[in-house]
Design a protein around this motif. Structure first.
Motif, PDB file in Angstrom:
ATOM      1  N   VAL A  45      -2.671  -6.090   1.831  1.00  0.00           N
ATOM      2  CA  VAL A  45      -1.599  -5.586   3.162  1.00  0.00           C
ATOM      3  C   VAL A  45      -1.393  -3.888   2.460  1.00  0.00           C
ATOM      4  O   VAL A  45      -1.203  -3.425   1.761  1.00  0.00           O
ATOM      5  N   ALA A  49       8.468  -3.991   6.156  1.00  0.00           N
ATOM      6  CA  ALA A  49       7.338  -4.134   6.502  1.00  0.00           C
ATOM      7  C   ALA A  49       6.158  -5.332   5.782  1.00  0.00           C
ATOM      8  O   ALA A  49       4.932  -5.114   6.004  1.00  0.00           O
ATOM      9  N   SER A  72       0.211  -0.514   4.193  1.00  0.00           N
ATOM     10  CA  SER A  72       1.407  -0.823   5.444  1.00  0.00           C
ATOM     11  C   SER A  72       2.004   0.493   4.680  1.00  0.00           C
ATOM     12  O   SER A  72       1.452   1.072   3.683  1.00  0.00           O
ATOM     13  N   ALA A 131       4.386  -7.767   7.339  1.00  0.00           N
ATOM     14  CA  ALA A 131       3.240  -8.453   7.763  1.00  0.00           C
ATOM     15  C   ALA A 131       2.038  -9.120   8.138  1.00  0.00           C
ATOM     16  O   ALA A 131       2.287 -10.316   7.865  1.00  0.00           O
TER      17      ALA A 131
END
Length: 296
Positions: A285, A19, A287, A23
């Motif tokens: 990020v 992920a 996630s 991303a």
């Protein structure tokens, strides 16, 4: 931990890493990394006199490995490849057909680097740039019409893949030291002998590396620091805050190698900077369901 629980834990880590790698990312980050790597390729192509390859005796060529099948090229052809590569790198930086231009520059760089050695392999001085550049053969940078702040998976994975390649190359560089020599590569008198053997190639004269070699503990500290930096590269590149520290440490390590042994690893320093520094501007990020945060 039971076997099912262990498999579940590994699966979660794989999902998190996957992920993070794919991303969405900002277009400006992809643009800067692409331009930075293209600039390193262009500088390496422009800075070397490739025509010396034309004067090399045929007996010195073994015609093995990556580009050993390429015949000896005359100086005029080598200059043409060099000029085409430099112009293509400039076009990639200027974002004129950047994906095609980068591919042409990278191919010219690969050919000349492969021809530079008698075995047809890419020189260790340039191998990092070649491998990182390969990522951008499969990814197009943002066009002129793409806003810098636009976020997309298309712009997210290539810069992160470049970080992954950078970390893997440095890690494997340290790992092979352990495979061939073990920890003694760092704590024995190995580095002292390296400094003494390579003293004649130092740009500051042999006295400088010889003085370091005869200092107590210092050669072991230099070797240990280099080994730890290489082995910890993936971890240092994983976290956003430690990437500038990694780039700075890499610059210090390779500068010391040049000062003591005269070996030019400037391409590694510039490539590390081109890949790590543009990420500093991108937001973190988030996630996963738990809001898992990492520097990617």
């Amino acid at each position: 931990m039971t076997a099912p629980a262990a498999r579940l834990g590994r699966g979660r880590w794989r999902d998190r890493i996957d992920a993070a790698l794919v991303a969405p990312g900002e277009a400006r980050t992809a643009r800067w990394v692409h331009a930075g790597v293209a600039a390193v390729v262009g500088l390496r192509l422009a800075a070397r006199d490739w025509t010396v390859l034309a004067d090399r005796a045929p007996a010195l060529r073994t015609h093995t490995n990556l580009l050993g099948w390429v015949p000896d090229l005359p100086a005029a052809v080598l200059v043409v490849v060099q000029v085409v590569g430099v112009l293509a790198a400039v076009a990639a930086i200027a974002r004129w057909r950047p994906r095609l231009a980068f591919g042409v520059a990278w191919a010219c760089y690969l050919v000349l680097c492969g021809l530079w050695t008698s075995s047809g392999k890419v020189m260790h001085n340039d191998v990092l740039t070649v491998w990182v550049g390969m990522v951008w053969l499969f990814a197009g940078p943002p066009g002129r019409d793409v806003p810098p702040g636009e976020r997309s998976v298309r712009w997210g994975w290539p810069p992160r893949a470049s970080l992954a390649v950078l970390g893997c190359v440095y890690f494997l560089t340290g790992f092979q030291k352990l495979v061939h020599s073990g920890p003694r590569w760092a704590y024995s008198d190995n580095m002292a002998w390296v400094l003494l053997e390579g003293a004649h190639t130092s740009p500051f004269g042999p006295e400088f590396p010889q003085a370091i070699a005869h200092l107590p503990v210092v050669p072991q500290l230099l070797a240990t620091g280099a080994l730890l930096l290489e082995l910890s590269a993936p971890l240092l590149l994983w976290h956003r805050w430690s990437r500038p520290l990694f780039a700075l440490a890499v610059a210090g390590m390779h500068t010391s190698i040049w000062a003591c042994l005269g070996l030019d690893y400037s391409a590694w320093v510039l490539t590390a900077a081109a890949v790590t520094l543009p990420h500093l501007r991108s937001p973190r990020v988030v996630s996963g369901r738990s809001g898992w945060r990492r520097g990617w």
